[in-house]
Design a protein around this motif. Structure first.
Motif, short mmCIF file in Angstrom:
data_model
loop_
_atom_site.label_atom_id
_atom_site.label_comp_id
_atom_site.label_asym_id
_atom_site.label_seq_id
_atom_site.Cartn_x
_atom_site.Cartn_y
_atom_site.Cartn_z
N ILE A 302 67.41 23.37 -90.39
CA ILE A 302 68.64 23.83 -89.75
C ILE A 302 68.70 23.36 -88.30
O ILE A 302 69.79 23.06 -87.79
N ASN A 303 67.57 23.28 -87.64
CA ASN A 303 67.56 22.82 -86.26
C ASN A 303 67.99 21.36 -86.12
O ASN A 303 68.30 20.91 -85.02
N GLN A 304 68.03 20.65 -87.25
CA GLN A 304 68.49 19.26 -87.23
C GLN A 304 70.00 19.15 -87.43
O GLN A 304 70.56 18.08 -87.26
N PHE A 305 70.64 20.26 -87.82
CA PHE A 305 72.08 20.28 -88.02
C PHE A 305 72.77 20.74 -86.75
O PHE A 305 72.46 21.80 -86.22
N GLY A 306 73.74 20.00 -86.28
CA GLY A 306 74.51 20.45 -85.15
C GLY A 306 75.46 21.57 -85.56
O GLY A 306 76.10 21.50 -86.60
N GLY A 307 75.53 22.63 -84.73
CA GLY A 307 76.46 23.71 -85.00
C GLY A 307 76.13 24.55 -86.20
O GLY A 307 77.01 25.21 -86.76
N THR A 308 74.88 24.57 -86.61
CA THR A 308 74.45 25.35 -87.77
C THR A 308 73.26 26.23 -87.38
O THR A 308 72.35 25.77 -86.70
N GLU A 309 73.29 27.49 -87.81
CA GLU A 309 72.22 28.43 -87.47
C GLU A 309 71.79 29.19 -88.72
O GLU A 309 72.50 29.21 -89.73
N VAL A 310 70.62 29.82 -88.62
CA VAL A 310 70.08 30.55 -89.77
C VAL A 310 69.37 31.81 -89.32
O VAL A 310 68.76 31.85 -88.24
N ILE A 311 69.48 32.85 -90.14
CA ILE A 311 68.65 34.05 -90.02
C ILE A 311 67.93 34.24 -91.35
O ILE A 311 68.57 34.26 -92.41
N ILE A 312 66.61 34.34 -91.30
CA ILE A 312 65.79 34.49 -92.50
C ILE A 312 65.06 35.83 -92.44
O ILE A 312 64.49 36.18 -91.40
N VAL A 313 65.08 36.57 -93.52
CA VAL A 313 64.25 37.76 -93.68
C VAL A 313 63.17 37.42 -94.69
O VAL A 313 63.47 37.13 -95.85
N ASP A 314 61.91 37.40 -94.25
CA ASP A 314 60.85 37.00 -95.16
C ASP A 314 60.43 38.15 -96.07
O ASP A 314 60.97 39.26 -95.99
N SER A 315 59.47 37.89 -96.94
CA SER A 315 59.06 38.88 -97.92
C SER A 315 58.32 40.06 -97.31
O SER A 315 58.10 41.09 -97.97
N ASP A 316 57.93 39.95 -96.03
CA ASP A 316 57.37 41.08 -95.29
C ASP A 316 58.43 41.79 -94.46
O ASP A 316 58.11 42.63 -93.61
N ASN A 317 59.70 41.41 -94.68
CA ASN A 317 60.86 42.00 -94.00
C ASN A 317 60.87 41.74 -92.49
O ASN A 317 61.41 42.53 -91.72
N LYS A 318 60.30 40.62 -92.09
CA LYS A 318 60.37 40.18 -90.71
C LYS A 318 61.50 39.17 -90.56
O LYS A 318 61.75 38.36 -91.46
N ILE A 319 62.18 39.24 -89.41
CA ILE A 319 63.32 38.36 -89.16
C ILE A 319 62.86 37.11 -88.42
O ILE A 319 62.10 37.17 -87.45
N HIS A 320 63.37 35.96 -88.89
CA HIS A 320 63.15 34.68 -88.23
C HIS A 320 64.52 34.04 -88.04
O HIS A 320 65.40 34.19 -88.88
N LYS A 321 64.70 33.31 -86.94
CA LYS A 321 66.02 32.77 -86.65
C LYS A 321 65.92 31.44 -85.95
O LYS A 321 64.91 31.12 -85.32
N SER A 322 66.98 30.67 -86.07
CA SER A 322 67.07 29.41 -85.34
C SER A 322 67.46 29.69 -83.89
O SER A 322 67.84 30.81 -83.52
N GLY A 323 67.37 28.66 -83.06
CA GLY A 323 67.49 28.85 -81.62
C GLY A 323 68.82 29.35 -81.13
O GLY A 323 68.89 29.98 -80.07
N GLY A 324 69.89 29.10 -81.88
CA GLY A 324 71.22 29.50 -81.41
C GLY A 324 71.60 30.92 -81.71
O GLY A 324 72.66 31.39 -81.29
N ILE A 325 70.77 31.66 -82.45
CA ILE A 325 71.05 33.07 -82.76
C ILE A 325 70.50 33.91 -81.63
O ILE A 325 69.29 33.91 -81.35
N LEU A 326 71.38 34.65 -80.97
CA LEU A 326 70.99 35.39 -79.78
C LEU A 326 70.99 36.89 -80.03
O LEU A 326 72.01 37.56 -79.91
N PHE A 327 69.87 37.41 -80.47
CA PHE A 327 69.65 38.85 -80.46
C PHE A 327 68.15 39.08 -80.51
O PHE A 327 67.38 38.20 -80.89
N GLU A 328 67.72 40.26 -80.14
CA GLU A 328 66.31 40.58 -80.10
C GLU A 328 65.89 41.20 -81.44
O GLU A 328 66.62 41.97 -82.05
N THR A 329 64.70 40.85 -81.90
CA THR A 329 64.14 41.46 -83.11
C THR A 329 62.83 42.15 -82.76
O THR A 329 62.19 41.83 -81.76
N ASP A 330 62.47 43.10 -83.60
CA ASP A 330 61.17 43.75 -83.37
C ASP A 330 60.54 44.12 -84.70
O ASP A 330 61.08 43.79 -85.73
#
Length: 330
Positions: A302-330
């Motif tokens: 996704i980081n290779q696509f211009g204007g495209t972002e991603v939010i991933i929730v893994d199987s441990d329910n942790k959030i991962h995101k591309s650089g353009g998504i602006l919010f805090e996770t914990d």
């Protein structure tokens, strides 16, 4: 540990009071392409709003007649019926969609592949399966899968599936494409704004009736009324792929319904993927691809696509995101 999933939420203002025109939001829910479609438009009155929605529905039905593999008269069925036999001349619209699908397959190294339809139905997610398929069954299930075997002739606009038994299906891109085309139609007719939600493949344009931006919410599934973070979507689209509803547990291991077309095995390690981009078609396809690729490879893609972002929730329910998504996770 908190468990966060992605859900699409939006508020529809009913009217405005401080604009030159007073706009309202008109909404209709219907079944199209075998899925639920929620279509909302912002217009000056209810009658015009429903006329616009009906035009969008007609456009989606037109596309479905082209893409449906259940309709024996569709162009897609003609391609499948002639697999290994002869090329089939198709409309320019379908030719270009297949061409783009192959390009996405190449970019995702086969994680997205419209020829996945040839896979035998050996994984059952209806509660009837008690053991995983054998290695030989899985190998047989992917014998006719491979986007490289979809032969396109640019000059004659023909499509040829190289092997008998091959099939194509647009289940991982068709609803997004239809949403894009319906949106394009309504924009061309100067509809002020709206949302087309094709069972999670969502695209927007314009603003809400009160002039505010459309918003989607990141919600906690343990408390669906509580929004973790709001994200604005302006002239943009979102699609989410997940395994929360269709899966099977065998020997204490969870197997989701999203199958890797390269291996024949269910993708592991992710609970949900949400893609944000201009095009619902791209969102639809990449949500599936990233789910199958996994979080590291998916975010790198996704980081290779211009204007495209991603939010991933893994199987441990942790959030991962591309650089353009602006919010805090914990």
């Amino acid at each position: 540990m908190r468990m966060w999933l992605i859900c699409v939420c939006f508020f529809l203002a009913l009217h405005t009071s401080a604009q030159e025109k007073e706009y309202i939001t008109v909404k209709k829910t219907t079944e199209l392409m075998g899925s639920r479609f929620d279509i909302s438009v912002v217009d000056v009155n209810e009658e015009l709003g429903y006329i616009s929605i009906d035009e969008a529905i007609a456009e989606v039905n037109r596309i479905n007649k082209m893409l449906s593999s259940w309709d024996e008269n569709s162009e897609t069925s003609q391609i499948n019926d002639n697999a290994g036999i002869k090329p089939v001349k198709v409309s320019l619209e379908l030719f270009r969609l297949i061409e783009r699908s192959k390009q996405i397959s190449e970019f995702t190294e086969g994680a997205f592949d419209i020829s996945f339809a040839a896979m035998d139905d050996i994984w059952k997610f209806d509660g009837s399966m008690t053991e995983i398929p054998s290695e030989s069954e899985i190998e047989n299930s992917i014998r006719n899968v491979g986007y490289q075997k979809i032969i396109l002739d640019e000059k004659d606009k023909t499509v040829f599936l190289k092997e008998k038994g091959m099939k194509i299906s647009f289940g991982a891109i068709g609803k997004g494409y239809a949403a894009d085309r319906a949106k394009e139609l309504l924009v061309s007719k100067r509809v002020k704004g709206g949302i087309i939600n094709a069972s999670g493949d969502l695209t927007t344009w314009g603003t809400k009736a009160n002039g505010e931006k459309w918003m989607i919410g990141i919600a906690n599934p343990m408390s669906k009324d509580k929004i973790f973070s709001w994200l604005p979507i302006v002239e943009s689209s979102v699609a989410t792929s997940g395994n929360a509803e269709k899966y099977v547990i065998i020997d204490s291991k969870k197997y989701g319904h999203l199958i890797d077309p390269r291996t024949g095995y269910p993708a592991m390690g992710i609970n949900s993927v949400s893609i944000f981009a201009k095009s619902a078609e791209i969102c639809d396809a990449l949500a599936t691809a990233v789910f199958i690729m996994g979080k590291e490879a998916g975010i790198s893609l996704i980081n290779q696509f211009g204007g495209t972002e991603v939010i991933i929730v893994d199987s441990d329910n942790k959030i991962h995101k591309s650089g353009g998504i602006l919010f805090e996770t914990d």
